[in-house]
Structure formats: structure tokens, C-alpha cells
Design a protein around this motif. Structure first.
Motif, PDB file in Angstrom:
ATOM      1  N   ASP A  94       0.963  -1.232  -0.061  1.00 52.01           N
ATOM      2  CA  ASP A  94      -0.005   0.117  -0.052  1.00 52.01           C
ATOM      3  C   ASP A  94       0.881   1.362  -0.073  1.00 52.01           C
ATOM      4  O   ASP A  94       0.418   2.169  -0.584  1.00 52.01           O
ATOM      5  CB  ASP A  94      -0.704   0.135   0.984  1.00 52.01           C
ATOM      6  CG  ASP A  94      -2.029  -1.097   1.136  1.00 52.01           C
ATOM      7  OD1 ASP A  94      -2.266  -1.554   0.001  1.00 52.01           O
ATOM      8  OD2 ASP A  94      -2.562  -1.477   2.136  1.00 52.01           O
ATOM      9  N   THR A  95       1.939   1.347   0.772  1.00 48.28           N
ATOM     10  CA  THR A  95       2.750   2.343   0.940  1.00 48.28           C
ATOM     11  C   THR A  95       4.144   2.423  -0.218  1.00 48.28           C
ATOM     12  O   THR A  95       4.460   3.425  -0.374  1.00 48.28           O
ATOM     13  CB  THR A  95       3.504   2.691   2.301  1.00 48.28           C
ATOM     14  OG1 THR A  95       4.299   1.396   2.698  1.00 48.28           O
ATOM     15  CG2 THR A  95       2.153   2.628   3.276  1.00 48.28           C
ATOM     16  N   PRO A  99      11.258  -3.141   4.156  1.00 52.21           N
ATOM     17  CA  PRO A  99      12.231  -3.923   3.718  1.00 52.21           C
ATOM     18  C   PRO A  99      11.986  -4.667   2.655  1.00 52.21           C
ATOM     19  O   PRO A  99      12.974  -5.248   2.066  1.00 52.21           O
ATOM     20  CB  PRO A  99      12.481  -4.748   5.124  1.00 52.21           C
ATOM     21  CG  PRO A  99      11.249  -4.355   6.013  1.00 52.21           C
ATOM     22  CD  PRO A  99      10.731  -3.163   5.771  1.00 52.21           C
ATOM     23  N   LEU A 100      10.867  -5.117   2.738  1.00 53.06           N
ATOM     24  CA  LEU A 100      10.498  -6.114   1.531  1.00 53.06           C
ATOM     25  C   LEU A 100      10.695  -5.511   0.200  1.00 53.06           C
ATOM     26  O   LEU A 100      11.212  -5.872  -0.754  1.00 53.06           O
ATOM     27  CB  LEU A 100       8.757  -6.667   1.879  1.00 53.06           C
ATOM     28  CG  LEU A 100       8.341  -7.146   0.633  1.00 53.06           C
ATOM     29  CD1 LEU A 100       8.785  -8.814   0.315  1.00 53.06           C
ATOM     30  CD2 LEU A 100       6.805  -7.266   0.699  1.00 53.06           C
ATOM     31  N   VAL A 101      10.023  -4.119   0.142  1.00 53.05           N
ATOM     32  CA  VAL A 101      10.069  -3.190  -1.009  1.00 53.05           C
ATOM     33  C   VAL A 101      11.772  -3.245  -1.660  1.00 53.05           C
ATOM     34  O   VAL A 101      12.075  -3.533  -2.655  1.00 53.05           O
ATOM     35  CB  VAL A 101       9.465  -2.047  -1.069  1.00 53.05           C
ATOM     36  CG1 VAL A 101       9.564  -1.229  -2.471  1.00 53.05           C
ATOM     37  CG2 VAL A 101       7.871  -2.340  -0.872  1.00 53.05           C
ATOM     38  N   SER A 119      14.971   2.819  12.715  1.00 52.41           N
ATOM     39  CA  SER A 119      14.579   3.909  12.115  1.00 52.41           C
ATOM     40  C   SER A 119      14.400   4.104  10.654  1.00 52.41           C
ATOM     41  O   SER A 119      14.271   5.095  10.075  1.00 52.41           O
ATOM     42  CB  SER A 119      15.646   5.018  12.831  1.00 52.41           C
ATOM     43  OG  SER A 119      16.987   4.855  12.088  1.00 52.41           O
ATOM     44  N   ARG A 120      14.753   3.206  10.055  1.00 50.02           N
ATOM     45  CA  ARG A 120      14.665   3.118   8.445  1.00 50.02           C
ATOM     46  C   ARG A 120      13.187   3.440   7.925  1.00 50.02           C
ATOM     47  O   ARG A 120      13.146   3.917   6.797  1.00 50.02           O
ATOM     48  CB  ARG A 120      15.377   1.908   7.888  1.00 50.02           C
ATOM     49  CG  ARG A 120      17.016   1.991   8.032  1.00 50.02           C
ATOM     50  CD  ARG A 120      17.615   0.815   7.545  1.00 50.02           C
ATOM     51  NE  ARG A 120      17.279  -0.526   8.738  1.00 50.02           N
ATOM     52  CZ  ARG A 120      17.562  -1.719   8.304  1.00 50.02           C
ATOM     53  NH1 ARG A 120      18.506  -2.120   7.347  1.00 50.02           N
ATOM     54  NH2 ARG A 120      17.167  -2.671   9.083  1.00 50.02           N
ATOM     55  N   TRP A 121      12.378   2.656   8.408  1.00 43.23           N
ATOM     56  CA  TRP A 121      11.011   2.682   8.103  1.00 43.23           C
ATOM     57  C   TRP A 121      10.101   2.915   9.268  1.00 43.23           C
ATOM     58  O   TRP A 121       9.429   1.971   9.560  1.00 43.23           O
ATOM     59  CB  TRP A 121      10.611   1.186   7.242  1.00 43.23           C
ATOM     60  CG  TRP A 121      11.572   1.142   6.244  1.00 43.23           C
ATOM     61  CD1 TRP A 121      11.357   1.757   4.865  1.00 43.23           C
ATOM     62  CD2 TRP A 121      12.722   0.243   6.245  1.00 43.23           C
ATOM     63  NE1 TRP A 121      12.571   1.310   4.195  1.00 43.23           N
ATOM     64  CE2 TRP A 121      13.185   0.418   4.854  1.00 43.23           C
ATOM     65  CE3 TRP A 121      13.174  -0.738   7.011  1.00 43.23           C
ATOM     66  CZ2 TRP A 121      14.157  -0.547   4.694  1.00 43.23           C
ATOM     67  CZ3 TRP A 121      14.241  -1.417   6.899  1.00 43.23           C
ATOM     68  CH2 TRP A 121      14.940  -1.331   5.469  1.00 43.23           C
ATOM     69  N   PRO A 122       9.955   4.122   9.858  1.00 43.01           N
ATOM     70  CA  PRO A 122       9.209   4.239  11.103  1.00 43.01           C
ATOM     71  C   PRO A 122       7.820   4.067  10.947  1.00 43.01           C
ATOM     72  O   PRO A 122       7.502   3.227  11.984  1.00 43.01           O
ATOM     73  CB  PRO A 122       9.474   5.653  11.541  1.00 43.01           C
ATOM     74  CG  PRO A 122       9.867   6.504  10.200  1.00 43.01           C
ATOM     75  CD  PRO A 122      10.792   5.599   9.298  1.00 43.01           C
ATOM     76  N   LYS A 123       7.092   4.247   9.978  1.00 46.81           N
ATOM     77  CA  LYS A 123       5.814   3.893   9.963  1.00 46.81           C
ATOM     78  C   LYS A 123       5.345   2.567   9.957  1.00 46.81           C
ATOM     79  O   LYS A 123       4.537   2.006  10.514  1.00 46.81           O
ATOM     80  CB  LYS A 123       5.189   4.656   8.928  1.00 46.81           C
ATOM     81  CG  LYS A 123       5.025   6.337   8.979  1.00 46.81           C
ATOM     82  CD  LYS A 123       4.351   6.985   7.802  1.00 46.81           C
ATOM     83  CE  LYS A 123       4.419   8.566   7.867  1.00 46.81           C
ATOM     84  NZ  LYS A 123       3.625   9.232   6.672  1.00 46.81           N
ATOM     85  N   TRP A 124       6.162   1.865   8.898  1.00 47.55           N
ATOM     86  CA  TRP A 124       6.153   0.583   8.760  1.00 47.55           C
ATOM     87  C   TRP A 124       6.629  -0.305  10.062  1.00 47.55           C
ATOM     88  O   TRP A 124       5.743  -1.165  10.651  1.00 47.55           O
ATOM     89  CB  TRP A 124       7.085   0.033   7.748  1.00 47.55           C
ATOM     90  CG  TRP A 124       7.057  -1.662   7.655  1.00 47.55           C
ATOM     91  CD1 TRP A 124       6.482  -2.414   6.953  1.00 47.55           C
ATOM     92  CD2 TRP A 124       8.107  -2.369   8.279  1.00 47.55           C
ATOM     93  NE1 TRP A 124       6.991  -3.673   7.339  1.00 47.55           N
ATOM     94  CE2 TRP A 124       7.948  -3.674   8.189  1.00 47.55           C
ATOM     95  CE3 TRP A 124       9.275  -1.865   9.274  1.00 47.55           C
ATOM     96  CZ2 TRP A 124       8.789  -4.807   8.439  1.00 47.55           C
ATOM     97  CZ3 TRP A 124      10.080  -2.929   9.630  1.00 47.55           C
ATOM     98  CH2 TRP A 124      10.146  -4.331   9.401  1.00 47.55           C
ATOM     99  N   ALA A 125       7.529   0.190  10.811  1.00 44.64           N
ATOM    100  CA  ALA A 125       7.902  -0.567  12.053  1.00 44.64           C
ATOM    101  C   ALA A 125       6.919  -0.349  13.065  1.00 44.64           C
ATOM    102  O   ALA A 125       6.487  -1.102  13.907  1.00 44.64           O
ATOM    103  CB  ALA A 125       9.198  -0.046  12.464  1.00 44.64           C
ATOM    104  N   ALA A 126       6.265   0.754  13.162  1.00 44.61           N
ATOM    105  CA  ALA A 126       5.234   1.109  14.257  1.00 44.61           C
ATOM    106  C   ALA A 126       3.988   0.151  13.977  1.00 44.61           C
ATOM    107  O   ALA A 126       3.506  -0.455  14.818  1.00 44.61           O
ATOM    108  CB  ALA A 126       4.731   2.529  14.311  1.00 44.61           C
ATOM    109  N   ARG A 127       3.788   0.078  12.664  1.00 45.35           N
ATOM    110  CA  ARG A 127       2.490  -0.883  12.262  1.00 45.35           C
ATOM    111  C   ARG A 127       2.848  -2.556  12.766  1.00 45.35           C
ATOM    112  O   ARG A 127       2.103  -3.104  13.170  1.00 45.35           O
ATOM    113  CB  ARG A 127       2.307  -0.922  10.826  1.00 45.35           C
ATOM    114  CG  ARG A 127       1.491   0.458  10.607  1.00 45.35           C
ATOM    115  CD  ARG A 127       0.075   0.844  10.913  1.00 45.35           C
ATOM    116  NE  ARG A 127      -0.650  -0.323  10.343  1.00 45.35           N
ATOM    117  CZ  ARG A 127      -1.210  -0.118   9.055  1.00 45.35           C
ATOM    118  NH1 ARG A 127      -0.664   0.849   8.224  1.00 45.35           N
ATOM    119  NH2 ARG A 127      -1.948  -1.030   8.591  1.00 45.35           N
TER     120      ARG A 127
END
Length: 249
Positions: A94-95, A99-101, A119-127
């Protein structure tokens, strides 16, 4: 040979070098031998992928596993061991970020030691944290250093620092097995589809030849013209003729 660290950074000079497995070699050799046989015996692409993720759970101490395949440069999700993985994948689809992308795009192994500190993908990590996943290991499926990415093997753990050097080595070997098996299954799938298409087109040509007294070349030309004029695949035009005994409008 180039060396790759746990973040997926790779020095110039060639493909990543696999770390040594250490004292568990014999046990894992037996596992991978069984995996190779099982993937060879799999009836299709879906069954092949499913055997990969199930073996990932056996060979590695992970909570969940999944495989995303690259289709026209975009990931698709054919097999996961839990709905949690499907949700993690979907977040990134969706975004367009995560890391997969990055693994699929850059063809590097990426390790997230702890989703609370990365800290590389903060929004993804939070989810992902909300789903109870603390560490992630994404490994590209590649047929060779010059090939495009076949897909990504994703491993997930509910504990931080869930994947050590031995885990990464095993995951790399599993990914290599999976890359070849997936490529073979896809080729077989494409050959089967092509054979089916030829059969359908041949049946449609037979209908035109009988109804309008055309030879084979003329019958094929008619189908091809309808395909081009209607912007419909040749196989679909042929199937429509077989089903309705008339060509698409």
C-alpha cells in the motif's frame, strides 16, 4: 567476494558470500535435501511456495514466514504461514515502502533487529510492532548476480534480535533452493498456459474453417484481426468463439 552486513549493505565486487553454517551442518543438510525433493515433487507454483514457507518454519526459529513474488516488477503474495505476514506485506504494498520493497528492488538481504529501535521505516515499524513482530529478515530470491529478483523470503520473530548469523546463512541457502524451484515452476506454468492457448486457438480456427470454408492461414488471420481490433488477447477471442460460436462484437 563481496561481504554483506546485517543491514543488507554490500561492498562492490560481486554477489554476497554465504556465511559458514557451523556445527549444525549435518542436520540442516538433511532438511535441505528433503526440501529439494519436496519442491521437485510439488505439482505447481503454489505448492512449491507453500513447501518453502513450511520448511522455513522448520529450519529457522521464527514465528512466521512468507514469500512474495515479483510479477512485472511488483510484489504479489502467494504464500504465508499466518495472516500477520499477509498484513505486513500489504502494508508495504500500500505504501511502496519497507524492507520487503527495498529487498526486492536492491537485491540485498535486510535484517531488522528490533522494530522498536530501527529508524529506516518508522511508519512500517510502528505498524509491525502492533502486530507483535520485533525482528525481521528479508532475503531476495535470485537466480544469479545478473538476474532480476524472483521474489523475497520473509522471516519474522516475536522477539528482538531473533535472527543471528547462522539463521541468515540458512535463510540464504533456503532462498537459493527456492529461487530455482520457483523459476522452474513458473516456466512449467507458462509452458502449460501456452499449450492450453494453442489448443484453444486451434479449436477456434477449426470452427472458422468449417463455417466459412477458410484455410488455416485465413482462419488464424481472422482471429488475429479480431484480437487487434478489440484489444482482446488472442486466446480470449478464441475462447469466446468456442463458447458462443460467434466472434466478439
Amino acid at each position: 567476494m563481496a561481504q554483506m552486513d546485517r543491514t543488507g549493505d554490500m561492498a562492490a565486487g560481486g554477489p554476497p558470500e554465504l556465511p559458514a553454517l557451523g556445527p549444525v551442518d549435518v542436520t540442516h543438510a538433511e532438511v535441505f535435501a528433503r526440501l529439494a525433493v519436496e519442491m521437485h515433487d510439488a505439482e505447481g507454483l503454489e505448492e512449491t511456495i507453500d513447501s518453502v514457507v513450511q520448511f522455513a518454519l522448520q529450519a529457522l526459529d521464527c514465528s512466521y514466514a512468507g514469500v512474495a513474488l515479483s510479477t512485472r516488477g511488483r510484489p504479489e503474495i502467494p504464500a504465508v504461514t499466518d495472516s500477520v505476514v499477509a498484513e505486513i506485506y500489504q502494508i508495504q504494498l500500500d505504501t511502496g515502502d519497507g524492507p520487503l520493497v527495498a529487498t526486492m528492488r536492491d537485491q540485498v538481504t535486510i535484517s531488522v533487529c528490533d522494530t522498536t529501535t530501527d529508524s529506516r521505516w518508522p511508519k512500517w515499524a510502528a505498524r509491525v510492532r502492533q502486530l507483535g513482530v520485533r525482528s525481521v529478515l528479508d532475503v531476495p530470491l535470485l537466480l544469479g548476480p545478473e538476474s532480476s529478483t524472483v521474489g523475497v523470503l520473509g522471516l519474522y520473530s516475536r522477539i528482538p534480535d531473533g535472527f543471528g548469523a547462522d539463521d541468515e546463512a540458512i535463510a540464504q541457502i533456503l532462498a537459493r533452493h527456492a529461487s530455482v524451484a520457483v523459476a522452474n515452476a513458473r516456466n512449467l506454468q507458462n509452458l502449460t498456459a501456452a499449450a492450453d492457448a494453442r489448443k484453444v486457438v486451434g479449436q477456434a480456427m477449426g470452427i472458422l474453417m468449417e463455417r466459412f470454408q477458410l484455410d488455416a492461414d485465413r482462419a488464424f488471420t481472422v482471429l488475429k484481426r479480431y484480437s487487434q481490433d478489440t484489444n482482446v488477447k488472442l486466446r480470449d477471442v478464441a475462447q469466446e468463439l468456442i463458447n458462443t460460436r460467434s466472434l466478439p462484437g
